[in-house]
Design an enzyme around this catalytic site. Structure first.
Site, short mmCIF file in Angstrom:
data_model
loop_
_atom_site.label_atom_id
_atom_site.label_comp_id
_atom_site.label_asym_id
_atom_site.label_seq_id
_atom_site.Cartn_x
_atom_site.Cartn_y
_atom_site.Cartn_z
N ASP A 12 0.85 -1.18 0.00
CA ASP A 12 0.00 0.00 0.00
C ASP A 12 0.89 1.24 0.00
OD1 ASP A 12 -1.66 2.14 0.70
OD2 ASP A 12 -2.73 1.02 2.24
N ILE A 13 0.81 2.03 -1.06
CA ILE A 13 1.68 3.20 -1.17
C ILE A 13 1.46 4.21 -0.04
CG2 ILE A 13 0.21 4.60 -2.71
CD1 ILE A 13 2.98 5.15 -4.25
N ASN A 26 -5.62 13.03 -11.10
CA ASN A 26 -6.32 13.52 -12.30
C ASN A 26 -6.01 15.01 -12.41
OD1 ASN A 26 -8.34 15.03 -10.78
ND2 ASN A 26 -9.23 13.03 -10.29
N ASP A 36 -5.29 7.56 -6.23
CA ASP A 36 -5.61 8.96 -5.93
C ASP A 36 -6.55 9.06 -4.72
OD1 ASP A 36 -5.66 11.73 -6.24
OD2 ASP A 36 -7.05 11.68 -7.92
N SER A 120 -1.22 5.17 -14.48
CA SER A 120 -2.08 5.03 -15.67
C SER A 120 -2.52 3.61 -16.00
CB SER A 120 -1.44 5.65 -16.91
OG SER A 120 -1.55 7.06 -16.86
N GLY A 122 -4.51 1.55 -14.24
CA GLY A 122 -5.84 1.17 -13.74
C GLY A 122 -6.92 1.71 -14.66
N TYR A 124 -7.10 4.31 -16.31
CA TYR A 124 -6.62 4.95 -17.53
C TYR A 124 -6.17 3.94 -18.59
CZ TYR A 124 -6.86 9.59 -15.34
OH TYR A 124 -7.28 10.75 -14.75
#
Length: 175
Positions: A12-13, A26, A36, A120, A122, A124
């Site tokens: 987990d970041i 975004n 995000d 990008s 996921g 995106y």
């Protein structure tokens, strides 16, 4: 690059104890889903307040805020491209730019340890294998020119990305 360590971990970041974590944001910087949303939830309102002050971030660019309630002191927000077959080449350039600009912001703010998500890949829809190659190539290339960052961690949320980034890093002959 000899003093720079590149690691790949699964986790987990928002729990990383580094100087800065990178947010796959975004353009509005106001939070969203995936990484995000998780960063905004864990970091608290201080991050959102700074993002509102900044106002906007273009695709491929990066900005920095406080880490709020996160273990990391800072969050570097970068906007990756939305991928489609019709814009594949441009998307690749923008993804590379997102990594480069995140690293530039990190250096400008004296960050020595930074953690990246899989930008990008996921919602995106950027192809994961190509994204991993771009991410590792850009980090390695940047570090050959500027070794002020000592540790870069690619934090993969799921097992598939973890294995992909490990293999890509190994194939690229990195540390």
């Amino acid at each position: 690059m000899q003093n720079v360590k590149i690691e790949v971990i699964q986790g987990d970041i928002t729990k990383q104890h580094v100087d800065a974590i990178v947010n796959a944001a975004n353009t509005s910087l106001l939070g969203g889903g995936g990484v995000d949303g998780a960063i905004h939830r864990a970091g608290g309102k201080a991050i959102l307040e700074e993002c509102r002050t900044i106002g906007h971030c273009e695709t491929g660019e990066a900005v920095i805020t406080t880490g709020g309630n996160l273990p990391a002191r800072h969050v570097i927000h970068t906007v990756g491209p939305v991928w489609s077959k019709s814009n594949a080449a441009k998307a690749g350039e923008l993804l590379a730019s997102a990594y480069r600009n995140s690293l530039r912001v990190a250096v400008a703010n004296r960050v020595q340890a930074v953690a990246f998500p899989n930008i990008s890949t996921g919602a995106y829809r950027f192809p994961k294998e190509e994204a991993a190659k771009i991410a590792i190539r850009e980090v390695k290339d940047f570090m050959t020119k500027d070794a002020s960052i000592k540790l870069v961690i690619f934090v993969c949320f799921d097992d598939a990305n973890y294995k992909l980034y490990q293999k890509t890093l190994q194939d690229e002959g990195a540390s």
